[in-house]
Design a protein around this motif. Structure first.
Motif, PDB file in Angstrom:
ATOM      1  N   TYR A  46       0.837  -1.205   0.000  1.00  0.00           N
ATOM      2  CA  TYR A  46       0.000   0.000   0.000  1.00  0.00           C
ATOM      3  C   TYR A  46       0.870   1.253   0.000  1.00  0.00           C
ATOM      4  O   TYR A  46       0.561   2.240  -0.657  1.00  0.00           O
ATOM      5  CB  TYR A  46      -0.946   0.010   1.197  1.00  0.00           C
ATOM      6  CG  TYR A  46      -2.032  -1.034   1.098  1.00  0.00           C
ATOM      7  CD1 TYR A  46      -2.976  -0.983   0.087  1.00  0.00           C
ATOM      8  CD2 TYR A  46      -2.104  -2.066   2.017  1.00  0.00           C
ATOM      9  CE1 TYR A  46      -3.974  -1.924  -0.008  1.00  0.00           C
ATOM     10  CE2 TYR A  46      -3.100  -3.028   1.932  1.00  0.00           C
ATOM     11  CZ  TYR A  46      -4.032  -2.951   0.914  1.00  0.00           C
ATOM     12  OH  TYR A  46      -5.015  -3.899   0.827  1.00  0.00           O
ATOM     13  N   GLY A  47       1.962   1.217   0.758  1.00  0.00           N
ATOM     14  CA  GLY A  47       2.873   2.365   0.788  1.00  0.00           C
ATOM     15  C   GLY A  47       3.463   2.646  -0.576  1.00  0.00           C
ATOM     16  O   GLY A  47       3.523   3.807  -1.019  1.00  0.00           O
ATOM     17  N   MET A  48       3.899   1.596  -1.274  1.00  0.00           N
ATOM     18  CA  MET A  48       4.463   1.774  -2.610  1.00  0.00           C
ATOM     19  C   MET A  48       3.398   2.272  -3.589  1.00  0.00           C
ATOM     20  O   MET A  48       3.682   3.094  -4.458  1.00  0.00           O
ATOM     21  CB  MET A  48       5.058   0.454  -3.115  1.00  0.00           C
ATOM     22  CG  MET A  48       6.294   0.019  -2.364  1.00  0.00           C
ATOM     23  SD  MET A  48       7.676   1.130  -2.625  1.00  0.00           S
ATOM     24  CE  MET A  48       8.120   0.692  -4.280  1.00  0.00           C
ATOM     25  N   LEU A  49       2.172   1.784  -3.451  1.00  0.00           N
ATOM     26  CA  LEU A  49       1.083   2.239  -4.314  1.00  0.00           C
ATOM     27  C   LEU A  49       0.829   3.734  -4.113  1.00  0.00           C
ATOM     28  O   LEU A  49       0.732   4.494  -5.083  1.00  0.00           O
ATOM     29  CB  LEU A  49      -0.191   1.444  -4.019  1.00  0.00           C
ATOM     30  CG  LEU A  49      -1.441   1.871  -4.778  1.00  0.00           C
ATOM     31  CD1 LEU A  49      -1.283   1.623  -6.266  1.00  0.00           C
ATOM     32  CD2 LEU A  49      -2.660   1.151  -4.242  1.00  0.00           C
ATOM     33  N   LEU A  50       0.747   4.153  -2.857  1.00  0.00           N
ATOM     34  CA  LEU A  50       0.506   5.572  -2.581  1.00  0.00           C
ATOM     35  C   LEU A  50       1.676   6.435  -3.041  1.00  0.00           C
ATOM     36  O   LEU A  50       1.474   7.518  -3.595  1.00  0.00           O
ATOM     37  CB  LEU A  50       0.252   5.773  -1.086  1.00  0.00           C
ATOM     38  CG  LEU A  50      -1.066   5.208  -0.569  1.00  0.00           C
ATOM     39  CD1 LEU A  50      -1.142   5.325   0.944  1.00  0.00           C
ATOM     40  CD2 LEU A  50      -2.234   5.911  -1.225  1.00  0.00           C
ATOM     41  N   LEU A  51       2.896   5.964  -2.846  1.00  0.00           N
ATOM     42  CA  LEU A  51       4.070   6.708  -3.297  1.00  0.00           C
ATOM     43  C   LEU A  51       4.051   6.849  -4.826  1.00  0.00           C
ATOM     44  O   LEU A  51       4.283   7.937  -5.358  1.00  0.00           O
ATOM     45  CB  LEU A  51       5.352   6.004  -2.853  1.00  0.00           C
ATOM     46  CG  LEU A  51       6.656   6.664  -3.272  1.00  0.00           C
ATOM     47  CD1 LEU A  51       6.804   8.024  -2.614  1.00  0.00           C
ATOM     48  CD2 LEU A  51       7.829   5.770  -2.917  1.00  0.00           C
ATOM     49  N   GLY A  52       3.754   5.770  -5.521  1.00  0.00           N
ATOM     50  CA  GLY A  52       3.684   5.814  -6.981  1.00  0.00           C
ATOM     51  C   GLY A  52       2.602   6.756  -7.479  1.00  0.00           C
ATOM     52  O   GLY A  52       2.805   7.512  -8.435  1.00  0.00           O
ATOM     53  N   MET A  53       1.451   6.731  -6.822  1.00  0.00           N
ATOM     54  CA  MET A  53       0.374   7.645  -7.227  1.00  0.00           C
ATOM     55  C   MET A  53       0.771   9.091  -6.960  1.00  0.00           C
ATOM     56  O   MET A  53       0.450   9.986  -7.747  1.00  0.00           O
ATOM     57  CB  MET A  53      -0.917   7.286  -6.491  1.00  0.00           C
ATOM     58  CG  MET A  53      -1.513   5.973  -6.968  1.00  0.00           C
ATOM     59  SD  MET A  53      -2.955   5.449  -6.027  1.00  0.00           S
ATOM     60  CE  MET A  53      -4.119   6.706  -6.485  1.00  0.00           C
ATOM     61  N   GLY A  54       1.477   9.329  -5.859  1.00  0.00           N
ATOM     62  CA  GLY A  54       1.949  10.679  -5.558  1.00  0.00           C
ATOM     63  C   GLY A  54       2.926  11.176  -6.603  1.00  0.00           C
ATOM     64  O   GLY A  54       2.851  12.326  -7.062  1.00  0.00           O
ATOM     65  N   VAL A  55       3.862  10.311  -7.018  1.00  0.00           N
ATOM     66  CA  VAL A  55       4.833  10.685  -8.049  1.00  0.00           C
ATOM     67  C   VAL A  55       4.111  10.984  -9.360  1.00  0.00           C
ATOM     68  O   VAL A  55       4.423  11.969 -10.041  1.00  0.00           O
ATOM     69  CB  VAL A  55       5.890   9.570  -8.239  1.00  0.00           C
ATOM     70  CG1 VAL A  55       6.714   9.805  -9.484  1.00  0.00           C
ATOM     71  CG2 VAL A  55       6.782   9.471  -7.005  1.00  0.00           C
ATOM     72  N   MET A  56       3.133  10.157  -9.715  1.00  0.00           N
ATOM     73  CA  MET A  56       2.379  10.398 -10.949  1.00  0.00           C
ATOM     74  C   MET A  56       1.623  11.729 -10.866  1.00  0.00           C
ATOM     75  O   MET A  56       1.548  12.460 -11.849  1.00  0.00           O
ATOM     76  CB  MET A  56       1.391   9.251 -11.204  1.00  0.00           C
ATOM     77  CG  MET A  56       2.067   7.915 -11.487  1.00  0.00           C
ATOM     78  SD  MET A  56       3.116   7.941 -12.936  1.00  0.00           S
ATOM     79  CE  MET A  56       1.903   8.027 -14.208  1.00  0.00           C
TER      80      MET A  56
END
Length: 70
Positions: A46-56
């Motif tokens: 979940y952390g990686m998903l949120l980080l990736g969405m933030g970067v996008m």
């Protein structure tokens, strides 16, 4: 769910001048049961998903700002 199960085998032995061959066939009905356990993602996923969405989101915002300047 009931299903037909069939097995066939052949074996050959030899030694001391004696040769033998066996053929075996068996069949029957059996019940197949599937147990499904859903996969639960780890918290890091979940952390990686949120980080990736933030970067996008940051990249999209930067691209939008560049488009307005041009």
């Amino acid at each position: 769910m009931n299903t037909l199960i069939t097995a066939q085998a052949t074996s050959t032995t030899s030694g001391d001048g004696i040769d033998s061959q066996f053929a075996t066939t068996a069949d029957g009905y059996g019940t197949v049961t599937y147990a499904y356990t859903p996969a639960v993602p780890e918290p890091e996923t979940y952390g990686m998903l949120l980080l990736g969405m933030g970067v996008m989101g940051v990249l999209a915002k930067r691209r939008q700002a560049r488009t307005r300047q041009a």
